[in-house]
Design a protein around this motif. Structure first.
Motif, PDB file in Angstrom:
ATOM      1  N   SER A  50       0.808  -1.232   0.000  1.00  0.00           N
ATOM      2  CA  SER A  50       0.000   0.000   0.000  1.00  0.00           C
ATOM      3  C   SER A  50       0.835   1.274   0.000  1.00  0.00           C
ATOM      4  O   SER A  50       0.279   2.375   0.044  1.00  0.00           O
ATOM      5  CB  SER A  50      -0.929   0.004   1.216  1.00  0.00           C
ATOM      6  OG  SER A  50      -0.169  -0.008   2.407  1.00  0.00           O
ATOM      7  N   ASP A  51       2.154   1.154  -0.071  1.00  0.00           N
ATOM      8  CA  ASP A  51       3.024   2.330  -0.036  1.00  0.00           C
ATOM      9  C   ASP A  51       3.023   3.097  -1.345  1.00  0.00           C
ATOM     10  O   ASP A  51       2.890   2.514  -2.428  1.00  0.00           O
ATOM     11  CB  ASP A  51       4.476   1.923   0.244  1.00  0.00           C
ATOM     12  CG  ASP A  51       4.743   1.623   1.685  1.00  0.00           C
ATOM     13  OD1 ASP A  51       3.915   1.981   2.541  1.00  0.00           O
ATOM     14  OD2 ASP A  51       5.795   1.017   1.967  1.00  0.00           O
ATOM     15  N   ARG A  52       3.202   4.364  -1.212  1.00  0.00           N
ATOM     16  CA  ARG A  52       3.543   5.210  -2.348  1.00  0.00           C
ATOM     17  C   ARG A  52       5.054   5.355  -2.338  1.00  0.00           C
ATOM     18  O   ARG A  52       5.704   5.124  -1.325  1.00  0.00           O
ATOM     19  CB  ARG A  52       2.867   6.569  -2.230  1.00  0.00           C
ATOM     20  CG  ARG A  52       1.368   6.461  -2.362  1.00  0.00           C
ATOM     21  CD  ARG A  52       0.729   7.790  -2.424  1.00  0.00           C
ATOM     22  NE  ARG A  52      -0.725   7.608  -2.614  1.00  0.00           N
ATOM     23  CZ  ARG A  52      -1.549   8.605  -2.744  1.00  0.00           C
ATOM     24  NH1 ARG A  52      -1.121   9.855  -2.703  1.00  0.00           N
ATOM     25  NH2 ARG A  52      -2.838   8.372  -2.917  1.00  0.00           N
ATOM     26  N   TYR A  63       6.110   5.762   1.670  1.00  0.00           N
ATOM     27  CA  TYR A  63       5.203   6.419   2.613  1.00  0.00           C
ATOM     28  C   TYR A  63       3.768   6.028   2.308  1.00  0.00           C
ATOM     29  O   TYR A  63       3.455   5.567   1.216  1.00  0.00           O
ATOM     30  CB  TYR A  63       5.373   7.938   2.563  1.00  0.00           C
ATOM     31  CG  TYR A  63       4.984   8.545   1.226  1.00  0.00           C
ATOM     32  CD1 TYR A  63       3.717   9.093   1.033  1.00  0.00           C
ATOM     33  CD2 TYR A  63       5.865   8.564   0.158  1.00  0.00           C
ATOM     34  CE1 TYR A  63       3.348   9.634  -0.186  1.00  0.00           C
ATOM     35  CE2 TYR A  63       5.508   9.100  -1.058  1.00  0.00           C
ATOM     36  CZ  TYR A  63       4.251   9.638  -1.231  1.00  0.00           C
ATOM     37  OH  TYR A  63       3.893  10.163  -2.444  1.00  0.00           O
ATOM     38  N   LYS A  64       2.906   6.225   3.281  1.00  0.00           N
ATOM     39  CA  LYS A  64       1.471   5.990   3.125  1.00  0.00           C
ATOM     40  C   LYS A  64       0.825   7.281   2.626  1.00  0.00           C
ATOM     41  O   LYS A  64       1.294   8.376   2.928  1.00  0.00           O
ATOM     42  CB  LYS A  64       0.823   5.577   4.450  1.00  0.00           C
ATOM     43  CG  LYS A  64       1.455   4.366   5.101  1.00  0.00           C
ATOM     44  CD  LYS A  64       1.226   3.127   4.305  1.00  0.00           C
ATOM     45  CE  LYS A  64       1.823   1.912   5.027  1.00  0.00           C
ATOM     46  NZ  LYS A  64       2.118   0.835   4.135  1.00  0.00           N
ATOM     47  N   HIS A  65      -0.270   7.160   1.883  1.00  0.00           N
ATOM     48  CA  HIS A  65      -0.917   8.365   1.345  1.00  0.00           C
ATOM     49  C   HIS A  65      -1.363   9.297   2.470  1.00  0.00           C
ATOM     50  O   HIS A  65      -1.392  10.509   2.293  1.00  0.00           O
ATOM     51  CB  HIS A  65      -2.085   7.995   0.421  1.00  0.00           C
ATOM     52  CG  HIS A  65      -3.326   7.575   1.141  1.00  0.00           C
ATOM     53  ND1 HIS A  65      -3.498   6.309   1.646  1.00  0.00           N
ATOM     54  CD2 HIS A  65      -4.441   8.267   1.459  1.00  0.00           C
ATOM     55  CE1 HIS A  65      -4.673   6.235   2.238  1.00  0.00           C
ATOM     56  NE2 HIS A  65      -5.274   7.401   2.150  1.00  0.00           N
ATOM     57  N   THR A  66      -1.644   8.761   3.641  1.00  0.00           N
ATOM     58  CA  THR A  66      -2.066   9.592   4.771  1.00  0.00           C
ATOM     59  C   THR A  66      -0.918  10.409   5.358  1.00  0.00           C
ATOM     60  O   THR A  66      -1.147  11.335   6.125  1.00  0.00           O
ATOM     61  CB  THR A  66      -2.678   8.723   5.885  1.00  0.00           C
ATOM     62  OG1 THR A  66      -1.721   7.732   6.260  1.00  0.00           O
ATOM     63  CG2 THR A  66      -3.960   8.049   5.409  1.00  0.00           C
ATOM     64  N   GLU A  67       0.325  10.085   5.008  1.00  0.00           N
ATOM     65  CA  GLU A  67       1.500  10.796   5.521  1.00  0.00           C
ATOM     66  C   GLU A  67       1.976  11.902   4.593  1.00  0.00           C
ATOM     67  O   GLU A  67       2.885  12.654   4.945  1.00  0.00           O
ATOM     68  CB  GLU A  67       2.658   9.815   5.742  1.00  0.00           C
ATOM     69  CG  GLU A  67       2.353   8.724   6.723  1.00  0.00           C
ATOM     70  CD  GLU A  67       3.420   7.632   6.737  1.00  0.00           C
ATOM     71  OE1 GLU A  67       3.544   6.998   7.786  1.00  0.00           O
ATOM     72  OE2 GLU A  67       4.097   7.414   5.710  1.00  0.00           O
ATOM     73  N   GLU A  68       1.368  12.012   3.427  1.00  0.00           N
ATOM     74  CA  GLU A  68       1.853  12.927   2.398  1.00  0.00           C
ATOM     75  C   GLU A  68       1.970  14.372   2.887  1.00  0.00           C
ATOM     76  O   GLU A  68       2.987  15.021   2.670  1.00  0.00           O
ATOM     77  CB  GLU A  68       0.953  12.852   1.172  1.00  0.00           C
ATOM     78  CG  GLU A  68       1.568  13.463  -0.055  1.00  0.00           C
ATOM     79  CD  GLU A  68       0.857  13.015  -1.310  1.00  0.00           C
ATOM     80  OE1 GLU A  68       1.399  13.309  -2.381  1.00  0.00           O
ATOM     81  OE2 GLU A  68      -0.205  12.376  -1.244  1.00  0.00           O
ATOM     82  N   ASP A  69       0.959  14.883   3.569  1.00  0.00           N
ATOM     83  CA  ASP A  69       0.999  16.266   4.052  1.00  0.00           C
ATOM     84  C   ASP A  69       2.108  16.480   5.070  1.00  0.00           C
ATOM     85  O   ASP A  69       2.717  17.549   5.116  1.00  0.00           O
ATOM     86  CB  ASP A  69      -0.344  16.664   4.668  1.00  0.00           C
ATOM     87  CG  ASP A  69      -1.438  16.811   3.630  1.00  0.00           C
ATOM     88  OD1 ASP A  69      -1.117  16.948   2.427  1.00  0.00           O
ATOM     89  OD2 ASP A  69      -2.627  16.770   4.021  1.00  0.00           O
ATOM     90  N   GLN A  70       2.384  15.481   5.896  1.00  0.00           N
ATOM     91  CA  GLN A  70       3.416  15.604   6.920  1.00  0.00           C
ATOM     92  C   GLN A  70       4.818  15.599   6.322  1.00  0.00           C
ATOM     93  O   GLN A  70       5.752  16.107   6.937  1.00  0.00           O
ATOM     94  CB  GLN A  70       3.284  14.474   7.936  1.00  0.00           C
ATOM     95  CG  GLN A  70       1.976  14.523   8.692  1.00  0.00           C
ATOM     96  CD  GLN A  70       1.644  13.205   9.361  1.00  0.00           C
ATOM     97  OE1 GLN A  70       2.101  12.151   8.947  1.00  0.00           O
ATOM     98  NE2 GLN A  70       0.828  13.282  10.402  1.00  0.00           N
TER      99      GLN A  70
END
Length: 101
Positions: A50-52, A63-70
């Motif tokens: 599921s990683d990008r 990274y995970k899509h939910t971590e992109e902003d961080q």
């Protein structure tokens, strides 16, 4: 996300030293502090399903899509004298934290 040239060279050397280097990249491990800011560490790892993936100076970042902003605004550097990595973020720390004197 910025990785300085020396940090990229050091990470590349560390990854190349592993037997499965062609499958490896880095992952930033984010830990929340008591005031909602983050501290970071680096893990050399394989990509999860599921990683990008992002290539920064030849280093694969997973990274995970939910971590992109961080991840936006992070700087990874490495001190040439000590070979110690430092990870910082361009956003300032919270100043209204009751734990900071």
């Amino acid at each position: 996300m910025i990785i300085t040239p020396y940090a990229a060279a050091r990470l590349s050397w560390m990854i190349a030293d592993e037997p499965d280097a062609d499958k490896l990249g880095i992952r930033l491990i984010m830990t929340t502090t008591g005031c909602g800011s983050y501290t970071y560490s680096i893990a050399i790892t394989e990509k999860d399903e599921s990683d990008r993936e992002l290539d920064v100076r030849g280093i694969r970042l997973f990274y995970k899509h939910t971590e992109e902003d961080q991840l936006a605004g992070i700087l990874i550097d490495c001190d040439a004298a000590t070979n110690r990595f430092s990870i910082s973020h361009s956003l300032p720390l919270q100043t209204d934290c009751p734990h900071i004197n």
